[in-house]
Design an enzyme around this catalytic site. Structure first.
Site: not given
Length: 504
Positions: A263, A300
């Site tokens: 990720e 994020c």
């Protein structure tokens, strides 16, 4: 009670000191010495993990669920000590660390409950048809099986929920896969105390000690040795695009390539449609400011981009966003390196042609203050650099000419973790034209909300097309995360005595 780290690695049940050390760099409190990882320690941990898999990979779901719950119990027992050292190392506030600890134990308990239900096994059975012509059909049963030892890299921005006992570790252990964790040097003390909790659960549950190891410190050589070790079958990673891409390439270059579940980041754009912008622009601006600056913007899913159609409503939105951001003071960032990267990102955006500074501030050392910039749709489409993530509380407003240019901005996006629509009933038709684009760009599409705050549940997808993640078919949050560490196996005409317990 204060926790004082001893600075050792945990390898197959043994706390091992290294020949060289590094010193932690906390935002407050004392610094501590920690042993530096080596390729030899990686090999020891991987060998032990493979040995553990021979029993743990064939353990019952009930035993693995009990183990996951025991880890959660041990973490909770160390709650105050975890919060104290986590705050010292990361600079995150106490309430944030306590909430993240609850999320971490909640993930462990969720996976325990999930595997007990058994739905994730996707069991299938095609019964034999001995009389079928032409030819007879054999008896075929299928079930998902664990893949073997897994490598996990701790994340800088989540010392608990995406690190030592975070979602990658929890889902791998739930699947039946031993784990070797490469601890993040930003919070080694937090990693150590959580590893101690896992170690205690291993002993209380009678699990093979090789089921979990933590290797601290080390430079690229340790990470390289881990992802290229022949006994590692998959890698879980949350971090930067550059670091993640390098590890991804190493996984692909192996003699036996393995999946790399990385990720890697996202700008998480928001599209404000005309009626919503007119009716609720100031409200959306205030919510955006809160989401943008939450945790110093070190998420994020931080929504760094807002796309609006130019005009008086766009002017009012920019004014409201500026007003909401102005009072927000400096916040401590996770590391000096992250703070420096934030300032470099700010300078990159500010130095791009066609970008207007709306709100400027001054930040230095380990601090971050909010910045707000604006540009046009044409400049956005002409400058790919504006679509690169700035990890911190920086917002960019893109003023487009009309609905067509908004669609063009959406089309231009790279892969994202999230995309958000702010819309009212009158915006439905325009929203319908954008959703088919946005669902191809992101793993999660939101309406009238903000993407910070990722619910840990069955339906959550935390992933997306590259570069948001390296494998768009999977998620790193939610119960579907277990699929990363399983593979389907068919058993043809197999005697019941030889079938896995889950098919018996």
């Amino acid at each position: 009670m204060t926790f004082t780290p001893h600075g050792k690695h945990l390898v197959a049940g043994n706390w091992i000191a290294g020949q060289t050390t590094f010193k932690s760099e906390p935002s407050s409190g004392p610094a501590h010495d920690f042993s530096v990882g080596t390729s030899d320690l990686v090999d020891q941990a991987c060998q032990a993990a493979e040995e553990a898999f021979l029993t743990y990979g064939y353990s019952s779901r009930e035993d693995r669920a009990a183990f996951l719950n025991a880890i959660a119990d041990e973490i909770e027992q160390r709650g105050p000590e975890i919060t104290e050292i986590g705050c010292q190392e990361s600079g995150l506030p106490e309430a944030r660390l306590e909430g993240e600890r609850g999320r971490t134990t909640g993930q462990l308990r969720l996976f325990a409950s999930h595997i007990l239900k058994g739905d994730y096994l996707d069991r299938r059975h095609d019964e034999a048809m001995p009389d079928r012509q032409p030819p007879p059909r054999p008896d075929i049963k299928m079930v998902q099986r664990p893949i073997g030892p897994v490598a996990v890299f701790g994340a800088s921005n989540f010392p608990l929920a995406f690190s030592t006992a975070g979602g990658d570790t929890a889902s791998a252990l739930a699947a039946g896969c031993p784990v070797v964790v490469k601890g993040h040097s930003a919070h080694p003390g937090t990693g150590e105390i959580v590893a101690a909790a896992i170690h205690a659960a291993i002993k209380s549950c009678g699990i093979h000690s090789g089921v979990f190891s933590l290797i601290q410190g080390g430079k690229r050589d340790v990470g390289t040795a881990l992802v290229q070790h022949p006994l590692i079958n998959a890698v879980g990673f949350t971090g930067s695009l550059g670091g993640g891409r390098a590890l991804f390439d190493l996984c692909a270059q192996r003699g036996n390539p393995i999946p790399f579940f990385g990720e890697l980041g996202s700008v998480n754009p928001m599209f404000l449609l005309p009626a919503a912008l007119s009716n609720r622009g100031a409200e959306i601006a205030a919510g955006w400011a809160g989401s943008l600056t939450m945790g110093a913007g070190q998420f994020c899913t931080n929504p760094g981009i807002s796309v609006v159609i130019d005009g008086p409503d766009a002017d009012a939105f920019i004014e409201a966003a500026t007003k909401a951001l102005e009072p927000i003071g400096a916040q401590t960032m996770l590391t000096d390196g992250i703070a420096a990267a934030y300032r470099a990102g700010r300078d990159r955006v500010a130095g791009t042609a066609g970008v207007q500074e709306v709100l400027t501030s001054v930040c230095d050392l380990r601090n971050a203050t909010p910045y707000l910039f604006a540009t046009t749709g044409k400049e956005w489409l002409a400058n790919e650099v504006l679509g690169e993530e700035v990890f911190g509380p920086l917002g960019l407003i893109v003023r487009v000419d009309d609905a067509g240019e908004m669609r063009a901005v959406a089309d231009s996006l790279q892969g994202q973790l999230t995309c958000t629509l702010h819309l009212d009933a009158a915006d439905t038709e325009m929203g319908q034209s954008l959703v088919p684009v946005l669902e191809r760009k992101a793993g999660r599409v939101l309406a009238n909300g903000f993407p910070t705050g990722v619910e840990v549940c069955d339906a959550m997808v935390h992933g997306g097309p590259y570069p948001a993640s390296t494998n768009f078919g999977h998620t790193s949050v939610g119960t579907m995360a277990i699929r990363r560490f399983l593979r389907p196996v068919s058993y043809q005409n197999m005697p019941d005595a030889l079938l896995p317990e889950d098919l018996g």
